[in-house]
Write a protein that holds these residues in place. Sequence first.
Motif, PDB file in Angstrom:
ATOM      1  N   ARG A   1     -12.673  42.585 -24.186  1.00 22.64           N
ATOM      2  CA  ARG A   1     -12.637  42.699 -22.724  1.00 22.64           C
ATOM      3  C   ARG A   1     -11.257  42.324 -22.212  1.00 22.64           C
ATOM      4  O   ARG A   1     -10.693  41.292 -22.598  1.00 22.64           O
ATOM      5  CB  ARG A   1     -13.680  41.773 -22.097  1.00 22.64           C
ATOM      6  CG  ARG A   1     -13.649  41.771 -20.579  1.00 22.64           C
ATOM      7  CD  ARG A   1     -14.564  40.720 -20.004  1.00 22.64           C
ATOM      8  NE  ARG A   1     -14.388  40.608 -18.561  1.00 22.64           N
ATOM      9  CZ  ARG A   1     -14.925  39.637 -17.827  1.00 22.64           C
ATOM     10  NH1 ARG A   1     -15.682  38.711 -18.395  1.00 22.64           N
ATOM     11  NH2 ARG A   1     -14.709  39.610 -16.524  1.00 22.64           N
ATOM     12  N   VAL A   2     -10.694  43.182 -21.341  1.00 20.74           N
ATOM     13  CA  VAL A   2      -9.414  42.874 -20.702  1.00 20.74           C
ATOM     14  C   VAL A   2      -9.654  41.798 -19.643  1.00 20.74           C
ATOM     15  O   VAL A   2     -10.442  41.995 -18.705  1.00 20.74           O
ATOM     16  CB  VAL A   2      -8.798  44.135 -20.077  1.00 20.74           C
ATOM     17  CG1 VAL A   2      -7.522  43.779 -19.320  1.00 20.74           C
ATOM     18  CG2 VAL A   2      -8.485  45.174 -21.157  1.00 20.74           C
ATOM     19  N   LEU A   3      -8.984  40.659 -19.807  1.00 21.17           N
ATOM     20  CA  LEU A   3      -9.178  39.520 -18.912  1.00 21.17           C
ATOM     21  C   LEU A   3      -8.283  39.572 -17.680  1.00 21.17           C
ATOM     22  O   LEU A   3      -8.448  38.756 -16.777  1.00 21.17           O
ATOM     23  CB  LEU A   3      -8.923  38.212 -19.667  1.00 21.17           C
ATOM     24  CG  LEU A   3      -9.835  37.937 -20.864  1.00 21.17           C
ATOM     25  CD1 LEU A   3      -9.436  36.634 -21.546  1.00 21.17           C
ATOM     26  CD2 LEU A   3     -11.297  37.883 -20.430  1.00 21.17           C
ATOM     27  N   GLY A   4      -7.347  40.509 -17.658  1.00 22.28           N
ATOM     28  CA  GLY A   4      -6.492  40.640 -16.496  1.00 22.28           C
ATOM     29  C   GLY A   4      -5.029  40.750 -16.870  1.00 22.28           C
ATOM     30  O   GLY A   4      -4.632  40.500 -18.012  1.00 22.28           O
ATOM     31  N   THR A   5      -4.234  41.133 -15.893  1.00 23.86           N
ATOM     32  CA  THR A   5      -2.794  41.325 -16.061  1.00 23.86           C
ATOM     33  C   THR A   5      -2.049  40.541 -14.997  1.00 23.86           C
ATOM     34  O   THR A   5      -2.492  40.473 -13.844  1.00 23.86           O
ATOM     35  CB  THR A   5      -2.432  42.814 -15.956  1.00 23.86           C
ATOM     36  OG1 THR A   5      -3.091  43.535 -16.997  1.00 23.86           O
ATOM     37  CG2 THR A   5      -0.926  43.033 -16.074  1.00 23.86           C
ATOM     38  N   ARG A   6      -0.929  39.947 -15.385  1.00 26.21           N
ATOM     39  CA  ARG A   6      -0.069  39.221 -14.453  1.00 26.21           C
ATOM     40  C   ARG A   6       1.334  39.818 -14.492  1.00 26.21           C
ATOM     41  O   ARG A   6       1.817  40.238 -15.552  1.00 26.21           O
ATOM     42  CB  ARG A   6       0.012  37.736 -14.817  1.00 26.21           C
ATOM     43  CG  ARG A   6      -1.312  37.002 -14.756  1.00 26.21           C
ATOM     44  CD  ARG A   6      -1.801  36.816 -13.332  1.00 26.21           C
ATOM     45  NE  ARG A   6      -3.011  35.993 -13.287  1.00 26.21           N
ATOM     46  CZ  ARG A   6      -3.612  35.617 -12.161  1.00 26.21           C
ATOM     47  NH1 ARG A   6      -3.113  36.016 -10.983  1.00 26.21           N
ATOM     48  NH2 ARG A   6      -4.707  34.894 -12.193  1.00 26.21           N
ATOM     49  N   SER A   7       1.999  39.812 -13.358  1.00 26.41           N
ATOM     50  CA  SER A   7       3.368  40.311 -13.287  1.00 26.41           C
ATOM     51  C   SER A   7       4.321  39.351 -13.988  1.00 26.41           C
ATOM     52  O   SER A   7       4.195  38.125 -13.851  1.00 26.41           O
ATOM     53  CB  SER A   7       3.785  40.467 -11.824  1.00 26.41           C
ATOM     54  OG  SER A   7       5.175  40.714 -11.716  1.00 26.41           O
ATOM     55  N   THR A   8       5.282  39.918 -14.714  1.00 26.39           N
ATOM     56  CA  THR A   8       6.324  39.081 -15.322  1.00 26.39           C
ATOM     57  C   THR A   8       7.481  38.844 -14.367  1.00 26.39           C
ATOM     58  O   THR A   8       8.397  38.081 -14.691  1.00 26.39           O
ATOM     59  CB  THR A   8       6.879  39.740 -16.597  1.00 26.39           C
ATOM     60  OG1 THR A   8       7.484  40.991 -16.247  1.00 26.39           O
ATOM     61  CG2 THR A   8       5.775  39.961 -17.628  1.00 26.39           C
ATOM     62  N   GLY A   9       7.478  39.528 -13.239  1.00 28.77           N
ATOM     63  CA  GLY A   9       8.566  39.353 -12.290  1.00 28.77           C
ATOM     64  C   GLY A   9       9.837  40.060 -12.680  1.00 28.77           C
ATOM     65  O   GLY A   9      10.888  39.832 -12.079  1.00 28.77           O
ATOM     66  N   GLY A  10       9.756  40.918 -13.701  1.00 26.10           N
ATOM     67  CA  GLY A  10      10.953  41.599 -14.180  1.00 26.10           C
ATOM     68  C   GLY A  10      10.629  42.982 -14.696  1.00 26.10           C
ATOM     69  O   GLY A  10       9.481  43.445 -14.644  1.00 26.10           O
ATOM     70  N   ALA A  11      11.659  43.649 -15.222  1.00 23.20           N
ATOM     71  CA  ALA A  11      11.528  45.024 -15.686  1.00 23.20           C
ATOM     72  C   ALA A  11      11.518  45.094 -17.210  1.00 23.20           C
ATOM     73  O   ALA A  11      12.271  44.401 -17.883  1.00 23.20           O
ATOM     74  CB  ALA A  11      12.695  45.860 -15.153  1.00 23.20           C
ATOM     75  N   GLY A  12      10.655  45.952 -17.732  1.00 25.00           N
ATOM     76  CA  GLY A  12      10.652  46.256 -19.159  1.00 25.00           C
ATOM     77  C   GLY A  12      10.426  45.075 -20.076  1.00 25.00           C
ATOM     78  O   GLY A  12      11.213  44.880 -21.008  1.00 25.00           O
TER      79      GLY A  12
END
Length: 411
Positions: free
Chosen positions: A145-156
């Motif tokens: 199960r995918v528990l969620g995604t968080r932004s890294t605040g950056g690119a690539g």
Amino acid sequence: MDTEARTEGQGSSPARRDRERGGWTRRRFVGAVAGTAAVVAVPSPAAPPADREAPEHRPEAAPPPRGPSGPRPLYVGTYTSVEGGGTGIGLASYDPESGRITGSGTLGGVPDPSYLAVHPDGRTLYAVDERQDGGVTAVRLADRRVLGTRSTGGAGPCHLSVHPSGRWLLSANYGSGSVAVHPVDATGALGERTDLVTHGSPPPGPGQQGPHAHQVLTSPDGGHVLAVDLGTDTVYTYRLDQAKGTLSEVAQAHTRPGAGPRHLTFHPGGRYAYLANEVDDTVAVCGYDPGTGRLTIGEPQPTGSRGGTNYPAQILVTADGRYAFLANRGHNSLARYAVEAGGARLRLLGTVPVGGDFPRQIAFAPDGRLLFAANQRSGTVTVFHVDPDSGGLRPAGEPFASPVAVCALPL
């Protein structure tokens, strides 16, 4: 990073034009030329700093015990937004005796999962989402199960690792040259980012337009976090505040200009590390002081490519500290090194054909008896038996087909 590292400032490659239009920022279209093997003696490396009393030397680790028999899980990272790419994280299993891989489908819902890591407790898988608006995703392995995604605040974002405490996820944003920290809760899910550090100095190296954080890892002593930046030719050392999840810079180590450092791995003794330099096709032995976190980078040494077009990708050391292996993209080989003088010296033994095209990443099985190579351009994972006595590599069956295979994580 692939050939884009060499072309920045030297023309208008497709990848660079995409970046200038605000698109995805790194390394999808590459070219390489094969070469030949070599046996080379390499010069002595840097030693750890001697201006302070050295902490007690950690003994070399013993080889991991053999795991249970029967199939073991294997996860394969890919790009989902390129032609011929995958549709998510590849699911497979491997036989720990024969090395044979059997596919079992795909875990969807994770975009461009180009690098994977597992929590120390083995219950949660983490993937980078290597896109312009970068993210990190957590997957519970018990039911996938995918528990969620968080932004890294950056690119690539192109690399991530879990702190040994299991409480923090570290990720490296290649496109924006920054390192992010996310908390990990008791379920393995990720919280909101607690820190984002951008590499503002030194200025970019020759041919580079900015910083390009390519890897972030924790030192064996657990006291420091190190970030390898290809764009600034620098390895940064940080202290992680384990209560707040914030990073404080304590040291910088600089390669020669234009080396393009990509990947660092530590000797199990904890006093030396090995650095793969992508742009100038070299490796270097580094001294490491656990007390200060200071890294001292030694002289450039050969990769076995003999001067052909080659981009070193990842370097690994066996658990007993006797041998090291380097993935050569372009030469399409695995370089074999004997580790000598307690970790202070590498001696190049030669190269072995990887059996695929452009080995982007390599990994050991947990017991160290198998080595997996993810070959980006051929879309394959190849497997080798590792001889613990000689460091020899022997192919383990036929390559396993997997679309744009850029990371193989055996558990």
